[in-house]
Design an enzyme around this catalytic site. Structure first.
Site, PDB file in Angstrom:
ATOM      1  CG  HIS A   1     -17.962   5.954   6.274  1.00 51.52           C
ATOM      2  ND1 HIS A   1     -18.866   6.529   5.395  1.00 51.52           N
ATOM      3  CD2 HIS A   1     -18.713   5.281   7.194  1.00 51.52           C
ATOM      4  CE1 HIS A   1     -20.093   6.226   5.764  1.00 51.52           C
ATOM      5  NE2 HIS A   1     -20.028   5.471   6.858  1.00 51.52           N
TER       6      HIS A   1
ATOM      7  CG  ASN B   1      -6.828  -0.554   2.362  1.00 49.86           C
ATOM      8  OD1 ASN B   1      -6.235   0.172   1.567  1.00 49.86           O
ATOM      9  ND2 ASN B   1      -6.197  -1.415   3.153  1.00 49.86           N
TER      10      ASN B   1
ATOM     11  CG  HIS C   1      -2.557   3.325   3.964  1.00 49.73           C
ATOM     12  ND1 HIS C   1      -3.339   3.278   2.831  1.00 49.73           N
ATOM     13  CD2 HIS C   1      -2.419   2.034   4.381  1.00 49.73           C
ATOM     14  CE1 HIS C   1      -3.653   2.022   2.576  1.00 49.73           C
ATOM     15  NE2 HIS C   1      -3.106   1.253   3.494  1.00 49.73           N
TER      16      HIS C   1
ATOM     17  CB  CYS D   1      -0.924   0.007   1.210  1.00 53.79           C
ATOM     18  SG  CYS D   1      -2.088  -1.392   1.238  1.00 53.79           S
TER      19      CYS D   1
ATOM     20  CG  HIS E   1      12.461  -1.843   3.158  1.00 59.42           C
ATOM     21  ND1 HIS E   1      12.248  -3.070   3.738  1.00 59.42           N
ATOM     22  CD2 HIS E   1      12.021  -1.958   1.885  1.00 59.42           C
ATOM     23  CE1 HIS E   1      11.715  -3.888   2.847  1.00 59.42           C
ATOM     24  NE2 HIS E   1      11.559  -3.240   1.714  1.00 59.42           N
TER      25      HIS E   1
ATOM     26  CG  HIS F   1      -4.054  20.159   5.532  1.00 60.65           C
ATOM     27  ND1 HIS F   1      -5.296  20.470   6.035  1.00 60.65           N
ATOM     28  CD2 HIS F   1      -3.594  21.286   4.908  1.00 60.65           C
ATOM     29  CE1 HIS F   1      -5.592  21.724   5.716  1.00 60.65           C
ATOM     30  NE2 HIS F   1      -4.582  22.233   5.047  1.00 60.65           N
TER      31      HIS F   1
END
Length: 498
Positions: free
Chosen positions: A422, A426, A393, A226, A305, A389
């Site tokens: 919502h 995802n 994810h 993702c 990572h 802001h």
């Protein structure tokens, strides 16, 4: 006579204003230091008078011509070296998002009915998916591709390609129209999709559709989870540094059709409940003239990572279950590993973005814990001082809850993430752009605002990108939030009883 109680310090002194005063003082310390220096220089000039000042200026005429030429050459050389070694700016001209058709909508009742009718699932698996949906934070309007509406689902190669074409071409058509860029003018193309990697590649599919140039620099990223959207942005930035006067088209998506899990292993059933259709197309440029029409400027990209650790490597793992059915297994240690990756990432990004006041407080607390008392509570830097802001994810409710708690964010700061989860579910690597579009659609993005995008991915990775808004963004027209933004934010209960 009873002793009079002392007044509460927190109520008698406005600690908030004390902290604000400290932050203002530290963050503007150079200004405060320069003021007395400039005042001293001004007083000295007044004291020596104009006649003595003119005599000093006349003495400069006696300097050797060779010295003047050498000094001038050195100044020109240093300035030339500075301007040529500066990194090229990377501007975000515009982006477009895929809006699933209403016919692909999957209400909870439909999802559960289909699960009951699919013979592979036993009753325990159906009940488990129901409990996940009840606590997922998803709404009734999330969408799955047409192939997943069949009973049982039809995850063929043709159906997967059809979904990819629908999602990607819709977003690319829109962003090219918004920016006025012709397909043959695209210099760099990067497409990321983690689990669907056909031959020819998805990037080749885009080139074929739009008849792009034969010398286009194209890349296809797969298997990166993702957070691949920010990896694509980082790759585009690096390429734009070495290719002047260029633009880059970045496409981020996840194709759901071939990744439906039809088995009964609980750790593999979660993706069925959370992942939904989505995609984004982003157009970047390094041309300085594009700054006038760009929306954002890329400031930082920080990648972390943790794949060297075995637990982190296997916490999101594609494999076969005991019945030979392929799925994505999510480890119970996922949130702990994500937390460790986030800590490593913010340790790197903190010094790049935090004001001096926050960095000093963090340093003093660290020294105090090392020297005086290891039990002192570690100081969590206030990232609200660095960003207006936050785009976290939308991987699931637990991810958003954990980051809100760790970063001490308000409900408004995570509103875009919760509402995206919502409304769209995802959507993997494209979720950050749905969140950014939510903020724009609410009319909250002003010139000078800073945005922090945070994404997690298999491997295990935590990646961050920082953008600065170049101009106040008008409310977008025709985007995915266009027909529903007035309904949001909505109240999302902890548990929705199905």
């Amino acid at each position: 006579m009873p002793s009079r109680p002392l007044p509460e310090f927190s109520s008698s002194v406005k600690l908030k204003y004390v902290k604000l005063g400290y932050q203002y003082l530290v963050n503007h310390i150079l200004t405060f230091l320069l003021i007395p220096i400039m005042a001293s220089v001004s007083l000295e000039l007044i004291r020596i008078g104009p006649d003595e000042l003119l005599s000093h200026l006349r003495s400069l005429r006696h300097l050797d011509t060779v010295h003047v030429l050498c000094s001038s050459f050195l100044i020109v050389f240093v300035l030339t070296l500075y301007f040529t070694s500066r990194p090229r700016p990377v501007y975000l001209l515009d982006y477009a998002l895929f809006k699933p058709p209403f016919t692909c909508r999957v209400p909870f009742s439909t999802f559960l009915e289909h699960s009951r009718l699919i013979s592979n699932f036993n009753q325990k698996s159906v009940d488990f998916q129901m409990r996940i949906l009840e606590r997922s934070g998803l709404g009734e309007e999330t969408c799955l591709p047409p192939a997943n509406h069949y009973i049982p689902p039809n995850p063929t190669m043709d159906a997967s390609r059809a979904e990819a074409q629908h999602v990607i071409f819709s977003a690319v058509d829109d962003v090219l129209k918004r920016t006025g860029i012709k397909p043959k003018d695209v210099d760099i193309l990067i497409v990321n999709c983690s689990l669907f990697s056909p031959t020819p590649s998805l990037s080749a599919m885009v080139i074929n559709k739009y008849k792009m140039r034969s010398n286009i620099r194209s890349f296809n990223l797969s298997g990166m989870g993702c957070s691949a959207g920010l990896i694509s942005i980082d790759l585009a930035r690096d390429l734009l540094q070495v290719h002047p006067n260029s633009n880059a088209l970045v496409v981020s998506t996840e194709i759901i059709t071939p990744n439906w899990y039809a088995g009964n292993q609980r750790s593999m059933l979660l993706p069925n409940c959370l992942f939904r259709m989505g995609g984004a197309a982003v157009l970047l440029s390094n041309r300085r003239r594009d700054a006038r029409r760009a929306k954002y400027k890329l400031v930082h990209v920080v990648r972390t990572h943790k794949g060297a650790d075995d637990k982190a490597y296997r916490c999101v793992y594609q494999e076969e279950d005991q019945d030979g059915l392929t799925g994505i297994s999510l480890s119970k240690d996922l949130m702990t590993i994500a937390g460790d990756a986030l800590k490593a990432n913010i340790t790197t990004i903190g010094p790049l973005v935090l004001p001096a006041s926050e960095q000093l407080l963090f340093l003093f607390t660290l020294i105090g814990r090392k020297v005086f008392n290891p039990k002192w509570k570690p100081y969590i830097p206030d990232f609200k001082q660095a960003f207006e802001h936050f785009c976290i994810h939308a991987g699931g409710r637990a991810v958003i809850d954990e980051l809100q708690k760790n970063l001490e964010l308000s409900a408004e700061h995570v509103e875009a993430s919760r509402m995206t989860l919502h409304r769209f579910g995802n959507t993997s690597s494209s979720s950050l752009w749905y969140e950014l579009n939510y903020i724009e659609s609410k009319g909250r993005m002003k010139k000078g605002d800073r945005v922090w995008q945070i994404a997690f991915g298999s491997g295990f990775k935590c990646n961050s990108a920082v953008w600065k808004c170049i101009r106040t963004i008008k409310t977008p027209v025709g985007g995915p939030w266009d027909d529903c933004i007035n309904r949001y934010p909505v109240d999302i209960p902890e548990v929705v009883k199905l």
